[in-house]
Design an enzyme around this catalytic site. Structure first.
Site, PDB file in Angstrom:
ATOM      1  N   GLU A  82       0.874  -1.167   0.000  1.00  0.00           N
ATOM      2  CA  GLU A  82       0.000   0.000   0.000  1.00  0.00           C
ATOM      3  C   GLU A  82       0.910   1.215   0.000  1.00  0.00           C
ATOM      4  OE1 GLU A  82      -3.233   0.240  -0.144  1.00  0.00           O
ATOM      5  OE2 GLU A  82      -3.868  -1.829   0.148  1.00  0.00           O
ATOM      6  N   SER A  83       0.648   2.190  -0.886  1.00  0.00           N
ATOM      7  CA  SER A  83       1.667   3.219  -1.079  1.00  0.00           C
ATOM      8  C   SER A  83       1.181   4.661  -1.071  1.00  0.00           C
ATOM      9  CB  SER A  83       2.388   2.976  -2.420  1.00  0.00           C
ATOM     10  OG  SER A  83       1.497   3.154  -3.496  1.00  0.00           O
ATOM     11  N   THR A 130      11.049   3.172  -0.010  1.00  0.00           N
ATOM     12  CA  THR A 130      10.851   4.583  -0.330  1.00  0.00           C
ATOM     13  C   THR A 130      11.787   5.477   0.488  1.00  0.00           C
ATOM     14  OG1 THR A 130       9.234   6.399  -0.170  1.00  0.00           O
ATOM     15  CG2 THR A 130       8.983   4.606   1.387  1.00  0.00           C
ATOM     16  N   ASP A 131      12.069   6.672  -0.040  1.00  0.00           N
ATOM     17  CA  ASP A 131      12.855   7.635   0.727  1.00  0.00           C
ATOM     18  C   ASP A 131      12.067   8.242   1.875  1.00  0.00           C
ATOM     19  OD1 ASP A 131      11.147   9.277  -0.745  1.00  0.00           O
ATOM     20  OD2 ASP A 131      12.732  10.519  -1.609  1.00  0.00           O
ATOM     21  N   GLU A 132      10.760   8.038   1.902  1.00  0.00           N
ATOM     22  CA  GLU A 132       9.927   8.630   2.948  1.00  0.00           C
ATOM     23  C   GLU A 132      10.238   8.061   4.336  1.00  0.00           C
ATOM     24  OE1 GLU A 132       5.810   9.437   2.056  1.00  0.00           O
ATOM     25  OE2 GLU A 132       6.169   9.084  -0.069  1.00  0.00           O
ATOM     26  N   TYR A 155       1.994   5.432   6.313  1.00  0.00           N
ATOM     27  CA  TYR A 155       2.620   4.772   5.164  1.00  0.00           C
ATOM     28  C   TYR A 155       4.117   4.616   5.368  1.00  0.00           C
ATOM     29  CZ  TYR A 155       5.057   4.494   0.712  1.00  0.00           C
ATOM     30  OH  TYR A 155       5.929   4.146  -0.289  1.00  0.00           O
ATOM     31  N   LYS A 159       6.495   1.214   5.884  1.00  0.00           N
ATOM     32  CA  LYS A 159       7.604   0.851   5.002  1.00  0.00           C
ATOM     33  C   LYS A 159       8.923   0.774   5.784  1.00  0.00           C
ATOM     34  CE  LYS A 159       7.769   0.206   1.197  1.00  0.00           C
ATOM     35  NZ  LYS A 159       7.655  -1.075   0.419  1.00  0.00           N
ATOM     36  N   LEU A 195       0.003  12.795  -7.576  1.00  0.00           N
ATOM     37  CA  LEU A 195       0.056  14.202  -7.971  1.00  0.00           C
ATOM     38  C   LEU A 195       0.119  14.416  -9.480  1.00  0.00           C
ATOM     39  CD1 LEU A 195       0.276  17.213  -7.329  1.00  0.00           C
ATOM     40  CD2 LEU A 195       2.749  16.898  -7.045  1.00  0.00           C
TER      41      LEU A 195
END
Length: 346
Positions: A82-83, A130-132, A155, A159, A195
């Site tokens: 889930e992203s 992810t970089d998040e 999220y 991750k 986006l």
């Protein structure tokens, strides 16, 4: 190589599958086909003898064991997740179950299979993240592979948890893993809740183009086909237990990215007024990280990879793809959450 790709009907996963098949790899695509999964993403390889589809959920351990035993892959590329940050704000439970428990199931299924096969030296488990997970940057600095984790959303926290599990399975059980953390992807087949497609499709529909806050949040934009190329390179040549940050070397503020897309549309499908007139600033989402930026030195120095597509070139290609593939995105308009403001329940 025979590669099991989880989440291969998603945006990034399908790019990986298409590129892997084009390069002569045999690919087994394992996907649950949730709201963001789309087999039309793989129409170009659907009839290829090197491509197989298995519908299964990574939360279903028995299905994972069956598929691994049946196909006996040389490697696993784990992209299923889930992203969407906004969805994680509204419903974090799905992110915990899929990204954490699902990754645990994948690791255990892969470990069991690897042991049963006699621990072949060439086997790889590639975890894509992810970089998040690194949190938020100020005006200066970049994320490196040694940046401490500091996730800010359900999220990114889920991750980060999955990344820690993968490292633990390598250290504790010796499972041969590699990890990658990427910046924001964009390109063809991008599900229309993110986006870039939201800007394109709202512009074409004459609807307000929503920009969170003042649009000052900065992201590093990575063309999805560049990302797929980097992922296959890490799978084949990355050092075991090593993580690699993958960035596009294309930092941009959200408002500037949106205006660039509007300008491209003005050229390709002009209307009486500029598309930028549709830009509408909306309430920011909860916990919106200010800036992400990737330092890609490791993958460049160790593996010789750099992105090949500038954000200007990639956006032009992406806008043209959406103009040329209206049937694809119109078929997704009625899926859950598409066209709605999400992430407001925090």
């Amino acid at each position: 190589m025979k590669i099991l790709v989880t989440g291969g009907a998603g945006f990034i996963g399908s790019a990986v599958v298409r590129l892997a098949v084009a390069r002569g790899h045999e690919v087994v695509n394992l996907d649950a086909l949730t709201y963001a999964g789309c087999l039309e993403n793989l129409a170009s390889v659907a009839d290829d003898p090197f491509y197989t589809f298995e519908q299964a959920d990574i939360r279903d351990r028995a299905a994972l064991d069956r598929i691994l035993a049946a196909h006996q892959p040389d490697a696993v590329m784990h992209l299923a997740a889930e992203s969407h940050v906004d969805r994680s704000i509204d419903g974090p439970g799905d992110f915990i179950e899929t990204n954490i428990t699902g990754t645990y199931n994948m690791l255990e299924a892969a470990r069991s299979y690897w042991v049963a096969q006699g621990k072949p030296e060439g086997f790889r488990f590639h975890h894509i993240s992810t970089d998040e997970v690194y949190g938020s940057l100020g005006a200066e600095g970049m994320f490196t592979e040694d940046t401490p984790y500091d996730p800010r959303s359900p999220y990114s926290a889920s991750k980060a948890s999955s990344d820690h599990l993968v490292r633990a399975w390598h250290e504790t059980y010796g499972l041969p893993v590699v990890l990658t953390n990427c910046s924001n992807n964009y390109g063809a087949f991008h599900f229309p809740e993110k986006l870039v497609p939201v800007v394109i499709l709202n512009a074409l529909a004459g609807k307000p183009i929503p920009v969170y806050g003042q649009g000052l949040n900065v992201r590093d934009w990575l063309y999805v086909e560049d990302h797929a190329d980097a992922l296959l390179l890490v799978l084949e040549k990355g050092a075991l237990g090593r993580s690699y940050n993958i960035g596009g070397e294309n930092e941009a503020r959200n408002i500037d990215l949106v205006k660039t897309i509007c300008s491209i549309l003005d050229q390709k499908r002009p209307e009486e007024t500029p598309y930028a007139d549709q830009i509408t600033f909306v309430q920011d989402r909860a916990g919106h990280d200010l800036r992400y930026a990737i330092d890609p030195s490791r993958i460049r120095d160790e593996l010789g990879w750099r992105p090949s597509v500038t954000v200007e070139e990639g956006l032009e290609r992406t806008v043209q793809w959406y103009l040329d593939n209206e049937d694809w995105w119109r078929a997704l308009q009625n899926r859950d959450g598409v066209g709605q403001r999400l992430g407001t329940k925090g």
